[in-house]
Scaffold this motif. Sequence first.
Motif, PDB file in Angstrom:
ATOM      1  N   SER A 193       0.823  -1.208   0.000  1.00 27.06           N
ATOM      2  CA  SER A 193       0.000   0.000   0.000  1.00 27.06           C
ATOM      3  C   SER A 193       0.856   1.257   0.000  1.00 27.06           C
ATOM      4  CB  SER A 193      -0.937   0.000   1.216  1.00 27.06           C
ATOM      5  OG  SER A 193      -1.967  -0.956   1.085  1.00 27.06           O
ATOM      6  N   GLN A 194       1.909   1.254   0.814  1.00 24.86           N
ATOM      7  CA  GLN A 194       2.740   2.451   0.901  1.00 24.86           C
ATOM      8  C   GLN A 194       3.464   2.734  -0.415  1.00 24.86           C
ATOM      9  OE1 GLN A 194       2.425   4.268   3.705  1.00 24.86           O
ATOM     10  NE2 GLN A 194       3.487   5.884   2.585  1.00 24.86           N
ATOM     11  N   MET A 195       3.884   1.678  -1.105  1.00 28.30           N
ATOM     12  CA  MET A 195       4.527   1.880  -2.403  1.00 28.30           C
ATOM     13  C   MET A 195       3.608   2.619  -3.369  1.00 28.30           C
ATOM     14  SD  MET A 195       6.837  -1.522  -3.240  1.00 28.30           S
ATOM     15  CE  MET A 195       5.976  -2.886  -2.478  1.00 28.30           C
ATOM     16  N   ILE A 196       2.323   2.219  -3.397  1.00 28.34           N
ATOM     17  CA  ILE A 196       1.405   2.817  -4.356  1.00 28.34           C
ATOM     18  C   ILE A 196       0.997   4.224  -3.916  1.00 28.34           C
ATOM     19  CG2 ILE A 196      -0.765   2.548  -5.584  1.00 28.34           C
ATOM     20  CD1 ILE A 196       1.546   0.505  -6.159  1.00 28.34           C
ATOM     21  N   ILE A 197       0.808   4.423  -2.627  1.00 26.06           N
ATOM     22  CA  ILE A 197       0.493   5.768  -2.130  1.00 26.06           C
ATOM     23  C   ILE A 197       1.589   6.749  -2.554  1.00 26.06           C
ATOM     24  CG2 ILE A 197       0.347   7.145  -0.011  1.00 26.06           C
ATOM     25  CD1 ILE A 197      -0.998   4.554   1.224  1.00 26.06           C
ATOM     26  N   GLU A 198       2.832   6.331  -2.433  1.00 25.60           N
ATOM     27  CA  GLU A 198       3.940   7.221  -2.789  1.00 25.60           C
ATOM     28  C   GLU A 198       4.114   7.336  -4.295  1.00 25.60           C
ATOM     29  OE1 GLU A 198       7.452   6.910  -0.431  1.00 25.60           O
ATOM     30  OE2 GLU A 198       6.305   6.426   1.373  1.00 25.60           O
ATOM     31  N   TYR A 199       3.726   6.323  -5.034  1.00 24.72           N
ATOM     32  CA  TYR A 199       3.698   6.457  -6.494  1.00 24.72           C
ATOM     33  C   TYR A 199       2.811   7.634  -6.905  1.00 24.72           C
ATOM     34  CZ  TYR A 199       1.923   5.512 -11.220  1.00 24.72           C
ATOM     35  OH  TYR A 199       1.513   5.619 -12.537  1.00 24.72           O
ATOM     36  N   TRP A 200       1.726   7.833  -6.165  1.00 25.38           N
ATOM     37  CA  TRP A 200       0.808   8.929  -6.464  1.00 25.38           C
ATOM     38  C   TRP A 200       1.243  10.243  -5.823  1.00 25.38           C
ATOM     39  CZ3 TRP A 200      -2.020   8.288 -10.469  1.00 25.38           C
ATOM     40  CH2 TRP A 200      -2.568   7.035 -10.791  1.00 25.38           C
ATOM     41  N   GLY A 201       2.444  10.293  -5.244  1.00 28.50           N
ATOM     42  CA  GLY A 201       2.988  11.548  -4.749  1.00 28.50           C
ATOM     43  C   GLY A 201       2.568  11.930  -3.351  1.00 28.50           C
ATOM     44  N   ARG A 202       2.023  10.983  -2.598  1.00 25.27           N
ATOM     45  CA  ARG A 202       1.626  11.240  -1.220  1.00 25.27           C
ATOM     46  C   ARG A 202       2.539  10.478  -0.278  1.00 25.27           C
ATOM     47  NH1 ARG A 202      -1.716  12.511  -5.571  1.00 25.27           N
ATOM     48  NH2 ARG A 202      -3.712  13.364  -4.877  1.00 25.27           N
ATOM     49  N   GLY A 207      -3.334  -7.221   7.342  1.00 22.38           N
ATOM     50  CA  GLY A 207      -3.787  -7.617   6.022  1.00 22.38           C
ATOM     51  C   GLY A 207      -5.271  -7.496   5.774  1.00 22.38           C
ATOM     52  N   ASN A 208      -5.997  -6.779   6.646  1.00 22.51           N
ATOM     53  CA  ASN A 208      -7.413  -6.546   6.384  1.00 22.51           C
ATOM     54  C   ASN A 208      -7.526  -5.730   5.099  1.00 22.51           C
ATOM     55  OD1 ASN A 208      -9.964  -4.984   6.436  1.00 22.51           O
ATOM     56  ND2 ASN A 208     -10.273  -5.914   8.437  1.00 22.51           N
ATOM     57  N   TRP A 209      -8.183  -6.295   4.094  1.00 23.82           N
ATOM     58  CA  TRP A 209      -8.225  -5.662   2.778  1.00 23.82           C
ATOM     59  C   TRP A 209      -8.861  -4.272   2.808  1.00 23.82           C
ATOM     60  CZ3 TRP A 209     -10.228 -10.914   0.568  1.00 23.82           C
ATOM     61  CH2 TRP A 209      -9.134 -11.744   0.295  1.00 23.82           C
ATOM     62  N   PRO A 210     -10.095  -4.112   3.306  1.00 24.97           N
ATOM     63  CA  PRO A 210     -10.676  -2.759   3.324  1.00 24.97           C
ATOM     64  C   PRO A 210      -9.921  -1.780   4.209  1.00 24.97           C
ATOM     65  CG  PRO A 210     -12.387  -4.420   3.566  1.00 24.97           C
ATOM     66  CD  PRO A 210     -11.078  -5.124   3.696  1.00 24.97           C
ATOM     67  N   PHE A 211      -9.282  -2.257   5.289  1.00 25.52           N
ATOM     68  CA  PHE A 211      -8.525  -1.346   6.149  1.00 25.52           C
ATOM     69  C   PHE A 211      -7.325  -0.769   5.397  1.00 25.52           C
ATOM     70  CE2 PHE A 211      -9.817  -2.871  10.692  1.00 25.52           C
ATOM     71  CZ  PHE A 211     -11.143  -2.676  10.368  1.00 25.52           C
ATOM     72  N   ASN A 212      -6.704  -1.567   4.531  1.00 24.32           N
ATOM     73  CA  ASN A 212      -5.610  -1.049   3.721  1.00 24.32           C
ATOM     74  C   ASN A 212      -6.119  -0.009   2.726  1.00 24.32           C
ATOM     75  OD1 ASN A 212      -2.641  -2.484   3.687  1.00 24.32           O
ATOM     76  ND2 ASN A 212      -4.195  -3.737   4.698  1.00 24.32           N
ATOM     77  N   ALA A 213      -7.243  -0.305   2.076  1.00 26.95           N
ATOM     78  CA  ALA A 213      -7.799   0.661   1.126  1.00 26.95           C
ATOM     79  C   ALA A 213      -8.203   1.952   1.836  1.00 26.95           C
ATOM     80  CB  ALA A 213      -8.990   0.046   0.393  1.00 26.95           C
ATOM     81  N   ALA A 214      -8.818   1.825   3.014  1.00 29.94           N
ATOM     82  CA  ALA A 214      -9.227   3.013   3.770  1.00 29.94           C
ATOM     83  C   ALA A 214      -8.016   3.836   4.193  1.00 29.94           C
ATOM     84  CB  ALA A 214     -10.049   2.598   4.984  1.00 29.94           C
ATOM     85  N   TYR A 215      -6.925   3.156   4.558  1.00 28.74           N
ATOM     86  CA  TYR A 215      -5.695   3.869   4.906  1.00 28.74           C
ATOM     87  C   TYR A 215      -5.191   4.697   3.722  1.00 28.74           C
ATOM     88  CZ  TYR A 215      -0.642   4.528   5.528  1.00 28.74           C
ATOM     89  OH  TYR A 215       0.621   5.072   5.576  1.00 28.74           O
ATOM     90  N   ALA A 216      -5.196   4.119   2.540  1.00 34.91           N
ATOM     91  CA  ALA A 216      -4.722   4.844   1.359  1.00 34.91           C
ATOM     92  C   ALA A 216      -5.538   6.109   1.130  1.00 34.91           C
ATOM     93  CB  ALA A 216      -4.784   3.946   0.126  1.00 34.91           C
ATOM     94  N   ALA A 217      -6.845   6.032   1.410  1.00 38.22           N
ATOM     95  CA  ALA A 217      -7.718   7.175   1.170  1.00 38.22           C
ATOM     96  C   ALA A 217      -7.622   8.240   2.251  1.00 38.22           C
ATOM     97  CB  ALA A 217      -9.161   6.702   1.032  1.00 38.22           C
ATOM     98  N   THR A 218      -6.831   8.011   3.302  1.00 40.86           N
ATOM     99  CA  THR A 218      -6.604   9.072   4.285  1.00 40.86           C
ATOM    100  C   THR A 218      -5.621  10.116   3.755  1.00 40.86           C
ATOM    101  OG1 THR A 218      -4.777   7.913   5.410  1.00 40.86           O
ATOM    102  CG2 THR A 218      -7.022   7.494   6.216  1.00 40.86           C
ATOM    103  N   TYR A 219      -4.928   9.790   2.675  1.00 45.81           N
ATOM    104  CA  TYR A 219      -4.007  10.746   2.075  1.00 45.81           C
ATOM    105  C   TYR A 219      -4.775  11.711   1.165  1.00 45.81           C
ATOM    106  CZ  TYR A 219      -0.129   8.167   4.014  1.00 45.81           C
ATOM    107  OH  TYR A 219       0.752   7.583   4.898  1.00 45.81           O
ATOM    108  N   ARG A 220      -4.211  12.866   0.968  1.00 45.82           N
ATOM    109  CA  ARG A 220      -4.870  13.960   0.262  1.00 45.82           C
ATOM    110  C   ARG A 220      -5.412  13.524  -1.101  1.00 45.82           C
ATOM    111  NH1 ARG A 220      -2.501  16.835  -3.513  1.00 45.82           N
ATOM    112  NH2 ARG A 220      -0.472  16.045  -2.827  1.00 45.82           N
TER     113      ARG A 220
END
Length: 480
Positions: A296-305, A340-353
């Motif tokens: 998740s962190q790799m992809i969040i940072e790919y998007w510049g967050r 590894g909770n799937w929705p919790f990872n997705a929700a974490y990603a959406a906490t970024y701007r």
Amino acid sequence: MTAGPHNPLTGPHDPVTGPPTSTTGPHNRRAVLAALAAVAAASAVASTGPASATPTPSRRPAVPFKAPDTAVDNHFWTTYTDWRSGSATGTRAVAGRRPGLVIAVPAGTADYTDPHTGTSAAWEYATWTSPVHRSAVPATEVIASWNADTPAGTWIQIELLGRYSDGTDTPWYVMGRWAAGDQDIRRTSVDDQSDGKSSIWTDTFSVDDAASGLRLTHYRLRLTLHRKPGTRLTPTVWRVGAMASDIPDRFTVPASTPGEGRGHELAVPRYSQNLHAGQYPEYDNGGEAWCSPTSSQMIIEYWGRKPTAEQLAWVKPGLPDPQVCHAARYTFDYQYEGCGNWPFNAAYAATYRDMSSTVTRLGSLTDVETLVRAGIPVITSQSFLKEELTGAGYGTSGHLMTVIGFTEGGDVIANDPASKDDDAVRRVYARAEWEQIWLRTKRYDASGNVRGGTGGVCYLYWPTTPTAAQHGVLRSLGLV
């Protein structure tokens, strides 16, 4: 607290039912969830009352694989019109660049005892219940996901109520109690939820005996927004919905033909979970189990967050890639004791701007190629023996990796967090092998026993204002 009698599709409810009535010890959750395609749960009661029995696994016979015309239905509520639909008690829709749902006037106050801290507190609450959605796919599994902002002093609960193909209804199932932080409540899934026809396995609704022909045909979701009494605080929910699916049992999956993704590779940052072995063992025994938050962190940072220095101040100085530790902490599910909770990872990603996210299933690497060509990497979930994925050097009962591109020949270029260091994260894996271990729902373990596979589960993260090409691809998959 006990809910009074009501029509389960339209009636009133008690917004907080209290802590789970029992807890389970540590377990390999990805192995459990991957086994969903091969097990059926025995009798237990719904989450709104005391559990009388723990679901007992039993095997379900395999059937020959025949690709369905449609195996997945994605449906989400995101617009101002969406938030004004359904039934609201104390919530209101907010218009603007990113429409959402907030607390207007609380519907009441309810007590909640956190099962992971023992702390009891009163919370003001308000609710929103979606319209009934008829799934295009009569489903054996449903996974909800959401994007929300929960300032300190707030949290949300997400529930699902469905209607079976036999005309009866499920109870209201808790799909998650979630906050971006961990200072008010511990984000948690809820165990021991079953009505004898279906069960909740951490984050996944599953029909207990798919071979019986029973399916979920309709569902609605309920959001309960909480805040500290006497404050003007409010969560904001921007997106909620679910992926409903009926993936047939299959040990093998035909390989797709390489297509438009060939020769395309995205510049995704590389992080190794193994660099964090032994760090913060309170979060799933440390980095060796952090494949999901690392991906998740790799992809969040790919998007510049990325997290701010202030947000990372809690991490011990000198640790490599402290943002991976941060992701592990803030995706951690205190009930199943893992990241590894799937929705919790997705929700974490959406906490970024200005980020959106979802959990879904894709049909083949052709879908992944289309996403990658549009600039969207894909986090996939798979399980395999060492010899089933050439070059991996390990086997796993459940692992998350990121597809970042394809070679000219159509093989998969993946960022694999199960690598010795960041430089070793980029891997190339054979297309047919990858497709098989990701899309199958059944497999054999090292002892020859039948286990489950995830059937194409993946996470997708993207900006709230995607490019036209990205929007078109996401729209074609039913995600926007």
